[in-house]
Each structure stands twice: as C-alpha cells, then as structure tokens.
Design a protein around this motif. Structure first.
Motif, PDB file in Angstrom:
ATOM      1  N   SER A 116       0.866  -1.194   0.000  1.00 62.02           N
ATOM      2  CA  SER A 116       0.000   0.000   0.000  1.00 62.02           C
ATOM      3  C   SER A 116       0.894   1.233   0.000  1.00 62.02           C
ATOM      4  O   SER A 116       2.082   1.149   0.346  1.00 62.02           O
ATOM      5  CB  SER A 116      -0.835  -0.009   1.286  1.00 62.02           C
ATOM      6  N   ILE A 117       0.307   2.385  -0.305  1.00 64.93           N
ATOM      7  CA  ILE A 117       1.032   3.634  -0.037  1.00 64.93           C
ATOM      8  C   ILE A 117       1.308   3.731   1.468  1.00 64.93           C
ATOM      9  O   ILE A 117       2.281   4.335   1.881  1.00 64.93           O
ATOM     10  CB  ILE A 117       0.278   4.890  -0.541  1.00 64.93           C
ATOM     11  N   GLY A 118       0.464   3.083   2.268  1.00 62.28           N
ATOM     12  CA  GLY A 118       0.686   3.031   3.715  1.00 62.28           C
ATOM     13  C   GLY A 118       1.914   2.218   4.082  1.00 62.28           C
ATOM     14  O   GLY A 118       2.340   2.215   5.233  1.00 62.28           O
ATOM     15  N   TRP A 178       4.475  -1.937   5.620  1.00 61.78           N
ATOM     16  CA  TRP A 178       5.931  -1.771   5.486  1.00 61.78           C
ATOM     17  C   TRP A 178       6.603  -3.138   5.555  1.00 61.78           C
ATOM     18  O   TRP A 178       7.546  -3.431   4.831  1.00 61.78           O
ATOM     19  CB  TRP A 178       6.483  -0.863   6.600  1.00 61.78           C
ATOM     20  N   SER A 179       6.121  -3.945   6.459  1.00 68.87           N
ATOM     21  CA  SER A 179       6.691  -5.278   6.636  1.00 68.87           C
ATOM     22  C   SER A 179       6.533  -6.118   5.373  1.00 68.87           C
ATOM     23  O   SER A 179       7.436  -6.881   4.997  1.00 68.87           O
ATOM     24  CB  SER A 179       6.008  -5.944   7.834  1.00 68.87           C
ATOM     25  N   THR A 222       9.196  -8.939   1.103  1.00 70.58           N
ATOM     26  CA  THR A 222       9.272  -9.108  -0.355  1.00 70.58           C
ATOM     27  C   THR A 222      10.722  -9.040  -0.817  1.00 70.58           C
ATOM     28  O   THR A 222      11.192  -9.864  -1.617  1.00 70.58           O
ATOM     29  CB  THR A 222       8.438  -8.000  -1.051  1.00 70.58           C
ATOM     30  N   ARG A 223      11.445  -8.072  -0.290  1.00 70.29           N
ATOM     31  CA  ARG A 223      12.851  -7.917  -0.694  1.00 70.29           C
ATOM     32  C   ARG A 223      13.694  -9.122  -0.248  1.00 70.29           C
ATOM     33  O   ARG A 223      14.540  -9.620  -0.996  1.00 70.29           O
ATOM     34  CB  ARG A 223      13.412  -6.617  -0.118  1.00 70.29           C
ATOM     35  N   SER A 224      13.474  -9.572   0.982  1.00 71.47           N
ATOM     36  CA  SER A 224      14.244 -10.730   1.466  1.00 71.47           C
ATOM     37  C   SER A 224      13.918 -11.969   0.648  1.00 71.47           C
ATOM     38  O   SER A 224      14.810 -12.715   0.238  1.00 71.47           O
ATOM     39  CB  SER A 224      13.938 -10.992   2.942  1.00 71.47           C
TER      40      SER A 224
END
Ligand SMILES: NC(=O)c1ccc[n+]([C@@H]2O[C@H](COP(=O)([O-])OP(=O)(O)OC[C@H]3O[C@@H](n4cnc5c(N)ncnc54)[C@H](O)[C@@H]3O)[C@@H](O)[C@H]2O)c1
Length: 240
Positions: free
Chosen positions: A135-137, A153-154, A159-161
């Motif tokens: 989200s933008i959130g 944010w989590s 996603t990156r990990s």
C-alpha cells in the motif's frame, strides 16, 4: 473504465489469488482468467468469481493453506503466480489501537503474506512470480493507522528478502502498492478523511481495481522478467 492489458505469455499458467472476494482481488482474478490463466480464487469464505476454481482460505490459518496447496498440486500440478492480496485496514491511532486489533492486522496482512509465500514454495514452479499487495501506507507514515502501516511496510521488507532468497530458482517477488482505490476498504475512512485523502491525489480521482490488476498482470508476465524485489506504485501520483 480501465482497459485490461493482454499478455499472451500467461496463457496456460496457474495462479492463486487471496482475498478474491474483495474489490481488488475480484478484478485480479477476472483479468487473469481473461489471459487464459487457471485461477484459484480464495477468500475467508468461497468467493464468487466466474471462471475460477473457488477455495475457502483464511490466510491466517496454516491448515487451510496446506489444504489449498495440496488441492492446487493435485489439480494443476504447479503454481506459476501467487498473489497475496488479502488484507484488512481497520484504521486506529497509536493511542486508540488495542493489542487485539494490532495482532489481528499483523496476522492477516503480515503473517498471511509470510505464510502464503512459505506454504506455496513446494508447488511454485521455477520462474514463478509472487506478487504481494502492500500500500502507499507501506511507503510513508500515516496518522491513524499504526497497525496497517506497520504491516504494509513489513510486506515490502519480506518481499525484498524473499526476492533475494528465491532468485536462484528465478522466482521473482515484488509488491504492488495501491493508492486510494474505489473498493469497500476505502470507505472504512470516515467521509472527512476520505475527502482529505482524495484531495492529495494529483490525478484527482480514485483508482479502480482494474488499475491494480494491470500492474499485477505485468508483474506476473514475462515482460517483467528482470524485475524482482521491487515495488510498483499505482496511486495517481499520491506519493509524488
Ligand atoms: N482499497 C484501497 O484503497 C487500498 C489501498 C492500498 C492497499 N490496498 C490493499 O489491497 C488489498 C485488497 O484490498 P481491497 O481494496 O480489495 O479491500 P476489500 O476489503 O474489498 O477486500 C479485501 C478482501 O480480503 C479478504 N480477507 C480479509 N481477511 C482475510 C483473511 N484472514 N483471509 C482471507 N481473506 C481475507 C476480505 O474477505 C476481502 O474479500 C489489501 O491488501 C489492501 O490492504 C487497498
């Protein structure tokens, strides 16, 4: 009305979409079906999406995930696209949020995404695409949704990990970050908040679920084959 893109490479592939009974999930399923994808559409109770295999899947429930993956394995043999879309908003400020409310938001939005990726690993084909809906959130702070922003944010962090861990199998993992989209979730904001949010959108209108579906189709397709660990913002310029 948004136009749905066409990706011939998706024909014959298999996808699992969570939260398919909601506004964005429904559009994702329909747009995948239109590409010739075999879609397993899931929600807490079986969603009604034409042309899909329907599943009851509460994303917080490990045994329901196991059952869903077993069914996909038996009926399709493989999973090429996983869309972790299920989510709850339930906005509350730091002052007002309760332990129960916070845990519930984390359970659905954070744990549900983690477990979705983990449970799917055995059936995901090499070269598959995982798309997590943030989200933008998940990109800025917000007054009044402490749990939601923390969870979203989590989702971007996980996603990156996962993108790094799964790259050796050419499995790509990305997020789509919707702005304010015309679904039941948006109307959980009180009318004043909703007006204020809309006033911050340079393009001046609410996004449609199909706008999110289009970004997801692109990330599912071979046209995005060099994109992993990334975010696509679909927000009418909100974050600009
Ligand atoms: N609408 C917006 O403005 C907006 C903005 C940013 C991000 N998003 C995100 O987009 C995604 C889809 O939201 P939407 O706008 O379609 O909302 P929605 O409320 O229309 O749909 C959400 C769906 O998730 C399902 N769901 C909730 N808890 C679940 C659980 N435990 N297990 C399985 N399914 C569950 C609900 O039953 C519902 O069908 C969410 O992740 C949301 O956070 C939406």
């Amino acid at each position: 009305m948004s136009v749905i893109a066409t990706y011939p490479c998706l024909k014959g592939r298999t996808a699992l979409v969570t939260g398919a009974g909601g506004g964005i999930g429904d559009a994702i399923c329909k747009s995948l079906v239109a590409q010739g994808v075999t879609v397993f559409a899931s929600d807490r109770s079986k969603p009604q999406v034409e042309g899909c295999n329907l599943l009851e899947l509460d994303v917080t429930c490990q045994s329901q995930w196991a059952h869903a993956i077993e069914r996909i394995s038996t009926e399709a043999g493989k999973l090429n696209v996983l869309v972790n879309n299920a989510g709850i908003y339930a906005p509350a400020s730091l002052d007002a949020e309760t332990a129960e409310g916070f845990s519930r938001i984390m359970d659905v939005n954070q744990f549900g995404t983690f477990w979705g990726m983990k449970a799917s690993l055995p059936v995901l084909s090499d070269g598959a695409s995982i798309i997590n809906v943030s989200s933008i959130g998940g990109m800025v702070g917000d007054e009044g949704s402490i749990g939601y922003t923390g969870a979203k944010w989590s989702v971007r962090g996980m996603t990156r990990s996962a993108a790094r861990e799964l790259a050796s199998r050419r499995i790509r993992v990305n997020t789509v970050c919707p702005g304010i989209i015309d679904t039941p979730m948006f109307y959980e904001n009180n009318p004043d908040q909703a007006k204020e949010l809309l006033a911050r959108v340079p393009l001046g209108v609410l996004g449609q679920s199909e706008d999110i579906a289009n970004a997801i189709l692109f990330l599912a397709s071979d046209q995005s084959r060099y994109i992993t660990g990334s975010d696509i913002l679909v927000d009418g310029g909100y974050m600009s």
